[in-house]
Write a protein that holds these residues in place. Structure first.
Motif, PDB file in Angstrom:
ATOM      1  N   PRO A   1      53.568  14.631   8.974  1.00 39.88           N
ATOM      2  CA  PRO A   1      52.151  15.001   8.956  1.00 39.88           C
ATOM      3  C   PRO A   1      51.439  14.607   7.664  1.00 39.88           C
ATOM      4  CG  PRO A   1      53.522  16.936   8.613  1.00 39.88           C
ATOM      5  CD  PRO A   1      54.444  15.816   9.002  1.00 39.88           C
ATOM      6  N   ALA A   2      52.206  14.287   6.615  1.00 37.14           N
ATOM      7  CA  ALA A   2      51.601  13.913   5.334  1.00 37.14           C
ATOM      8  C   ALA A   2      51.440  12.404   5.181  1.00 37.14           C
ATOM      9  CB  ALA A   2      52.442  14.462   4.183  1.00 37.14           C
ATOM     10  N   ALA A   3      51.853  11.635   6.174  1.00 32.29           N
ATOM     11  CA  ALA A   3      51.769  10.181   6.080  1.00 32.29           C
ATOM     12  C   ALA A   3      50.306   9.711   6.077  1.00 32.29           C
ATOM     13  CB  ALA A   3      52.519   9.528   7.232  1.00 32.29           C
ATOM     14  N   SER A   4      50.074   8.567   5.457  1.00 30.68           N
ATOM     15  CA  SER A   4      48.717   8.026   5.382  1.00 30.68           C
ATOM     16  C   SER A   4      48.462   6.950   6.437  1.00 30.68           C
ATOM     17  CB  SER A   4      48.459   7.428   3.995  1.00 30.68           C
ATOM     18  OG  SER A   4      49.413   6.410   3.710  1.00 30.68           O
ATOM     19  N   SER A   5      49.499   6.575   7.176  1.00 29.38           N
ATOM     20  CA  SER A   5      49.352   5.555   8.207  1.00 29.38           C
ATOM     21  C   SER A   5      50.376   5.792   9.312  1.00 29.38           C
ATOM     22  CB  SER A   5      49.541   4.156   7.634  1.00 29.38           C
ATOM     23  OG  SER A   5      49.531   3.176   8.660  1.00 29.38           O
ATOM     24  N   TYR A   6      49.928   5.584  10.552  1.00 28.68           N
ATOM     25  CA  TYR A   6      50.817   5.716  11.703  1.00 28.68           C
ATOM     26  C   TYR A   6      50.803   4.437  12.545  1.00 28.68           C
ATOM     27  CZ  TYR A   6      50.617  10.638  10.428  1.00 28.68           C
ATOM     28  OH  TYR A   6      50.695  11.825   9.745  1.00 28.68           O
ATOM     29  N   LYS A   7      50.588   3.306  11.893  1.00 22.64           N
ATOM     30  CA  LYS A   7      50.498   2.053  12.626  1.00 22.64           C
ATOM     31  C   LYS A   7      51.828   1.656  13.263  1.00 22.64           C
ATOM     32  CE  LYS A   7      46.568   0.267  10.019  1.00 22.64           C
ATOM     33  NZ  LYS A   7      46.036  -0.809   9.143  1.00 22.64           N
TER      34      LYS A   7
ATOM     35  N   LEU B   1      44.295  11.168  12.946  1.00 19.13           N
ATOM     36  CA  LEU B   1      44.605   9.827  12.462  1.00 19.13           C
ATOM     37  C   LEU B   1      45.541   9.111  13.435  1.00 19.13           C
ATOM     38  CD1 LEU B   1      44.371   7.680  10.260  1.00 19.13           C
ATOM     39  CD2 LEU B   1      46.274   8.811   9.059  1.00 19.13           C
ATOM     40  N   MET B   2      46.492   9.845  13.995  1.00 11.14           N
ATOM     41  CA  MET B   2      47.421   9.256  14.962  1.00 11.14           C
ATOM     42  C   MET B   2      46.657   8.735  16.175  1.00 11.14           C
ATOM     43  SD  MET B   2      50.673   8.641  15.688  1.00 11.14           S
ATOM     44  CE  MET B   2      51.757   9.820  14.850  1.00 11.14           C
ATOM     45  N   ALA B   3      45.758   9.535  16.708  1.00 10.32           N
ATOM     46  CA  ALA B   3      44.975   9.124  17.871  1.00 10.32           C
ATOM     47  C   ALA B   3      44.149   7.886  17.554  1.00 10.32           C
ATOM     48  CB  ALA B   3      44.072  10.267  18.317  1.00 10.32           C
ATOM     49  N   LYS B   4      43.513   7.893  16.399  1.00 14.77           N
ATOM     50  CA  LYS B   4      42.671   6.771  15.989  1.00 14.77           C
ATOM     51  C   LYS B   4      43.473   5.469  15.916  1.00 14.77           C
ATOM     52  CE  LYS B   4      39.972   5.257  11.926  1.00 14.77           C
ATOM     53  NZ  LYS B   4      38.761   4.798  12.640  1.00 14.77           N
TER      54      LYS B   4
ATOM     55  N   ILE C   1      46.447   4.806  17.264  1.00 11.71           N
ATOM     56  CA  ILE C   1      47.033   4.426  18.548  1.00 11.71           C
ATOM     57  C   ILE C   1      46.022   3.638  19.375  1.00 11.71           C
ATOM     58  CG2 ILE C   1      47.728   5.360  20.799  1.00 11.71           C
ATOM     59  CD1 ILE C   1      49.302   7.486  19.347  1.00 11.71           C
ATOM     60  N   VAL C   2      44.769   4.124  19.405  1.00 10.86           N
ATOM     61  CA  VAL C   2      43.728   3.431  20.162  1.00 10.86           C
ATOM     62  C   VAL C   2      43.387   2.092  19.506  1.00 10.86           C
ATOM     63  CG1 VAL C   2      41.314   3.527  20.915  1.00 10.86           C
ATOM     64  CG2 VAL C   2      42.778   5.555  21.119  1.00 10.86           C
ATOM     65  N   GLU C   3      43.267   2.100  18.171  1.00  8.95           N
ATOM     66  CA  GLU C   3      42.972   0.851  17.461  1.00  8.95           C
ATOM     67  C   GLU C   3      44.102  -0.168  17.611  1.00  8.95           C
ATOM     68  OE1 GLU C   3      40.078   2.588  13.891  1.00  8.95           O
ATOM     69  OE2 GLU C   3      42.194   2.157  13.491  1.00  8.95           O
ATOM     70  N   GLY C   4      45.312   0.339  17.855  1.00  9.10           N
ATOM     71  CA  GLY C   4      46.466  -0.547  18.013  1.00  9.10           C
ATOM     72  C   GLY C   4      46.558  -1.187  19.381  1.00  9.10           C
ATOM     73  N   GLY C   5      45.627  -0.865  20.258  1.00  8.03           N
ATOM     74  CA  GLY C   5      45.587  -1.524  21.554  1.00  8.03           C
ATOM     75  C   GLY C   5      46.130  -0.736  22.726  1.00  8.03           C
ATOM     76  N   PHE C   6      46.522   0.536  22.508  1.00  9.68           N
ATOM     77  CA  PHE C   6      47.021   1.344  23.623  1.00  9.68           C
ATOM     78  C   PHE C   6      45.859   1.693  24.551  1.00  9.68           C
ATOM     79  CE2 PHE C   6      48.212   5.591  25.376  1.00  9.68           C
ATOM     80  CZ  PHE C   6      49.308   5.168  26.126  1.00  9.68           C
ATOM     81  N   ARG C   7      46.043   1.506  25.848  1.00  6.00           N
ATOM     82  CA  ARG C   7      44.974   1.730  26.810  1.00  6.00           C
ATOM     83  C   ARG C   7      45.256   2.902  27.740  1.00  6.00           C
ATOM     84  NH1 ARG C   7      42.866  -0.312  23.427  1.00  6.00           N
ATOM     85  NH2 ARG C   7      41.883  -2.385  23.299  1.00  6.00           N
TER      86      ARG C   7
ATOM     87  N   ALA D   1      50.137  17.231  37.960  1.00  5.25           N
ATOM     88  CA  ALA D   1      49.077  17.208  38.966  1.00  5.25           C
ATOM     89  C   ALA D   1      48.320  15.888  38.942  1.00  5.25           C
ATOM     90  CB  ALA D   1      48.119  18.375  38.739  1.00  5.25           C
ATOM     91  N   ALA D   2      48.170  15.307  37.744  1.00  7.92           N
ATOM     92  CA  ALA D   2      47.472  14.017  37.605  1.00  7.92           C
ATOM     93  C   ALA D   2      48.373  12.836  37.950  1.00  7.92           C
ATOM     94  CB  ALA D   2      46.950  13.871  36.179  1.00  7.92           C
ATOM     95  N   LYS D   3      49.642  13.133  38.225  1.00  9.53           N
ATOM     96  CA  LYS D   3      50.629  12.112  38.604  1.00  9.53           C
ATOM     97  C   LYS D   3      50.766  11.001  37.559  1.00  9.53           C
ATOM     98  CE  LYS D   3      50.028  12.983  43.542  1.00  9.53           C
ATOM     99  NZ  LYS D   3      49.705  12.427  44.889  1.00  9.53           N
ATOM    100  N   VAL D   4      50.833  11.445  36.299  1.00  7.30           N
ATOM    101  CA  VAL D   4      51.089  10.494  35.212  1.00  7.30           C
ATOM    102  C   VAL D   4      52.586  10.184  35.224  1.00  7.30           C
ATOM    103  CG1 VAL D   4      50.945  10.084  32.739  1.00  7.30           C
ATOM    104  CG2 VAL D   4      49.215  11.498  33.858  1.00  7.30           C
ATOM    105  N   PRO D   5      53.001   8.939  35.425  1.00  6.87           N
ATOM    106  CA  PRO D   5      54.434   8.647  35.600  1.00  6.87           C
ATOM    107  C   PRO D   5      55.256   8.663  34.316  1.00  6.87           C
ATOM    108  CG  PRO D   5      53.157   6.628  35.736  1.00  6.87           C
ATOM    109  CD  PRO D   5      52.167   7.741  35.631  1.00  6.87           C
ATOM    110  N   THR D   6      54.691   8.130  33.224  1.00  6.31           N
ATOM    111  CA  THR D   6      55.472   8.029  31.978  1.00  6.31           C
ATOM    112  C   THR D   6      54.632   8.480  30.789  1.00  6.31           C
ATOM    113  OG1 THR D   6      54.798   5.716  31.740  1.00  6.31           O
ATOM    114  CG2 THR D   6      56.923   6.136  32.787  1.00  6.31           C
ATOM    115  N   ILE D   7      55.272   9.171  29.861  1.00 10.03           N
ATOM    116  CA  ILE D   7      54.605   9.691  28.673  1.00 10.03           C
ATOM    117  C   ILE D   7      55.364   9.261  27.419  1.00 10.03           C
ATOM    118  CG2 ILE D   7      54.175  11.810  27.347  1.00 10.03           C
ATOM    119  CD1 ILE D   7      52.059  11.420  29.363  1.00 10.03           C
ATOM    120  N   ALA D   8      54.628   8.867  26.397  1.00  9.00           N
ATOM    121  CA  ALA D   8      55.187   8.649  25.065  1.00  9.00           C
ATOM    122  C   ALA D   8      54.819   9.871  24.233  1.00  9.00           C
ATOM    123  CB  ALA D   8      54.606   7.384  24.437  1.00  9.00           C
ATOM    124  N   ALA D   9      55.802  10.613  23.777  1.00  7.60           N
ATOM    125  CA  ALA D   9      55.550  11.838  23.020  1.00  7.60           C
ATOM    126  C   ALA D   9      55.780  11.606  21.530  1.00  7.60           C
ATOM    127  CB  ALA D   9      56.447  12.967  23.520  1.00  7.60           C
ATOM    128  N   LEU D  10      54.846  12.085  20.722  1.00 12.35           N
ATOM    129  CA  LEU D  10      54.958  12.036  19.265  1.00 12.35           C
ATOM    130  C   LEU D  10      54.734  13.452  18.746  1.00 12.35           C
ATOM    131  CD1 LEU D  10      52.835   8.825  18.776  1.00 12.35           C
ATOM    132  CD2 LEU D  10      55.240   9.028  18.151  1.00 12.35           C
TER     133      LEU D  10
END
Length: 319
Positions: free
Chosen positions: A224-230, A255-258, A260-266, A182-191
């Motif tokens: 899920p037990a990883a300490s970094s997802y950079k 942590l993944m969300a944090k 991803i945003v800190e890594g520059g994803f907009r 409905a939001a017409k999001v064209p592409t998704i990266a799934a994790l």
């Protein structure tokens, strides 16, 4: 976006405990499910040994914040059930044990409850824990396992003594797919979290999303037990996707969300209902702003009935 408050898990869990608590004595007594399980005794005084309900919670570990809410709800449920009178002439006794949010620890907790207390019913939470316990309950057909905060779709299949009080993964995925379309999001990266739940949910999402004409820039598992997802954060940014769907629950998605945003994803972030847990939001920090999540029908942040409002107010005033 409005997230669920901390009360959400606990308040919902209280309802689960009340339902299974009233039914627990009837199950132990061999009452047909089509009968009247949990009918209070005509006597207001309990007789004999109590019905025991084992409760396996993540009291420590990464999901401890949710476990704390559930333990609080346990106290309220005990009070409510006690006020309603004995169940078939007996009082109910809840005995809690710590799963640490870990499948192996949950098996140890279950065996300890069975050996020491012989419960007629066991309540457990979290997908990975309940999947493991459901398999083990095949060896204990006289014990009922009631699960909550568990999205695994086939948990109860072929298991008459296992029940679920929660939405399934495909329900949450379907709701999110509808929203994205409905939001017409064209592409998704799934994790997705690398366990049975995550793999099923990601496969279901990929099929649903492609059927709606959407494109998947990536669909990758994470530990899920990883300490970094950079590393994953860099891949998401490089994928040029317009949104990232985090399939999982617990501290790892925060942590993944944090990162991803800190890594520059907009692009926009999307996730499951578990993202609304207080500890996850704390870990995500400012990166949680604007995240879109699927929500369970009862949202304690926005109660819609008088009973829901009363329950939320009682929980909040008490704790």
């Amino acid at each position: 976006m409005k997230f669920m408050h901390r009360v959400a898990f606990g308040a919902a869990f209280l309802g689960v405990l009340f339902v299974v608590g009233r039914a627990g004595g009837a199950f132990a007594a061999g009452v047909d499910a089509k009968g009247t399980p949990g009918t209070p005794s005509s006597s207001r005084e309990p007789q004999g040994e109590p019905w025991t309900v084992g409760v396996i919670l993540p009291l420590t570990g990464p999901a401890a914040a949710s476990g704390e809410d559930m333990e609080r709800a346990l106290r309220l449920a005990e009070e409510d059930i006690a006020k309603d009178g004995p169940v078939r002439g007996k009082r109910l006794r809840f005995v809690a044990s710590d799963s640490r949010g870990d499948s192996s620890a949950a098996l140890v907790a279950l065996q300890g409850l069975l050996d020491a207390h012989r419960p007629s019913i066991v309540v457990a939470s979290l997908t990975n824990v309940c999947e493991t316990l459901a398999k083990e309950m095949e060896r204990h057909p006289d014990v009922l396992l009631a699960c909550t905060v568990v999205s695994a779709p086939n948990l109860t299949k072929g298991r008459p003594n296992v029940v679920r009080f929660f939405v399934t993964a495909d329900m949450e995925v379907a709701a999110m797919t509808d929203y994205l379309a409905a939001a017409k999001v064209p592409t998704i990266a799934a994790l997705y979290v690398n366990n049975e739940f995550g793999r099923y949910a990601s496969e279901f999402f990929a099929a649903q999303w492609r059927a709606r004409g959407g494109k998947l820039a990536m669909n990758e598992a994470f530990d899920p037990a990883a300490s970094s997802y950079k590393t994953q954060a860099l891949k998401v940014k490089s994928s040029r996707a317009k949104g990232a769907y985090l399939i999982g629950c617990g501290d790892s998605v925060g942590l993944m969300a944090k990162q991803i945003v800190e890594g520059g994803f907009r692009g926009a972030l999307y996730s499951f209902s578990g993202f609304g847990a207080p500890k996850v939001l704390e870990i995500a920090g400012k990166s949680a702003e604007g995240v879109v999540i699927s929500a369970v029908p009862f949202d304690a942040a926005a109660p819609t009935t008088e009973k829901q409002r009363s329950l939320v107010e009682r929980y909040q005033s008490r704790f």
